[in-house]
Motif scaffolding. Structure first.
Motif: not given
Length: 303
Positions: A153-179
């Motif tokens: 949670s701390e890692r995500i908070a730190a990452a989001l503090a410096s950059r937030r995506p602009d699109d309303g939906f997540p990019p799916d290029d890194r999403l893998r089957r069974h996740s």
């Protein structure tokens, strides 16, 4: 008298200032998330699943064709049934989390204390906190790759503090089957576009959980008299001479949208939860726990 407010779109120079202001709020959201976690963690028992492992999970009735070597004869001797001994699957699972950063998420009315964006971020950080304690791999598409760490949670908070995506939906290029992926949004884009993007992720073999977050004013439509409405995404304006005349049609459309999304999720094997920002964040976490642990309370639940 305005019922709600939203942050106006800004120029690039002002956006930098606002970005720093939003980053400054991230520690507060992290603290809020951990407070929410503390209210529900006592009932969170992890995400046990049948599979390969050493720890006992459950006894279940023997079905013809299964391995006889897995029969627990001591348990079976207690009554007239034959039981198998299942073990808990110990492999770490990947769960992606996503909070819609769209302008419409920054709306907040007088009936709610927090914006939709704030509630979505708190829930993302709370989920990261709880799931990381269960040993899951947590990621945020386009921001941070999946990690298996107690401080996710701390890692995500730190990452989001410096950059937030602009699109309303997540990019799916890194999403893998069974996740799995948890998407928190108001889903106010045209319904055809929303369902098409849901389908695109679902076709990759990913199980999803949608949390539709709305401000109470967006559901009850308390407007009356001459009212000007502005689309925070496009800036388009609509002036209604008697806003109350639109109330019944608006409510029917919102109900139809929510039901269409719930039905679509059921068809895909996904879960759907509708949540209002005047309700407790912990209610959503409890409902999501049921979905993520494989014991859903029913798709289309209202929170």
């Amino acid at each position: 008298m305005p019922i709600g407010s939203a942050v106006d779109l800004t120029s690039s120079s002002e956006a930098l200032v606002r970005g720093r202001q939003r980053a400054a709020l991230m520690p507060d959201l992290l603290v809020d998330a951990k407070r929410v976690v503390a209210t529900v963690i006592a009932g969170w028992h992890g995400r046990k699943r049948r599979g390969v492992g050493e720890n006992f999970w459950q006894f279940r009735p023997f079905v013809q064709g299964e391995q006889v070597s897995r029969i627990d004869w001591r348990r079976s001797a207690r009554d007239d049934h034959v039981y198998l001994r299942d073990r808990e699957w110990e492999a770490a699972h990947t769960v992606w989390l996503w909070a819609d950063p769209s302008s419409s998420m920054r709306f907040v009315s007088k009936a709610a204390q927090v914006s939709k964006e704030s509630r979505a971020l708190v829930l993302v950080l709370a989920l990261a906190e709880i799931l990381s304690r269960s040993g899951e791999r947590i990621g945020y598409p386009g921001v941070i790759d999946p990690v298996s760490a107690r401080d996710a949670s701390e890692r995500i908070a730190a990452a989001l503090a410096s950059r937030r995506p602009d699109d309303g939906f997540p990019p799916d290029d890194r999403l893998r089957r069974h996740s799995e992926i948890v998407i928190l949004s108001d889903f106010l884009d045209p319904i055809e576009e929303v369902l098409a993007r849901v389908d695109k992720i679902g076709k990759r073999g990913i199980r999803g959980h949608l949390v539709m977050i709305n401000d109470p004013a967006e559901e009850v439509f308390p407007y009356a008299g001459r009212t000007e409405f502005r689309d925070p995404e496009t800036g388009q304006r609509l002036t209604a001479g008697r806003a109350e005349a639109l109330r019944d049609d608006y409510r029917r459309l919102m109900t139809a949208r929510r039901e269409a999304m719930a039905d679509h999720c059921r068809h895909l094997g996904w879960s759907f939860i509708a949540h209002r920002t005047d309700r407790l964040a912990s209610e959503v976490l409890v409902a999501l726990h049921g979905q993520l642990s494989g014991s859903p309370q029913g798709s289309g639940a209202r929170q």
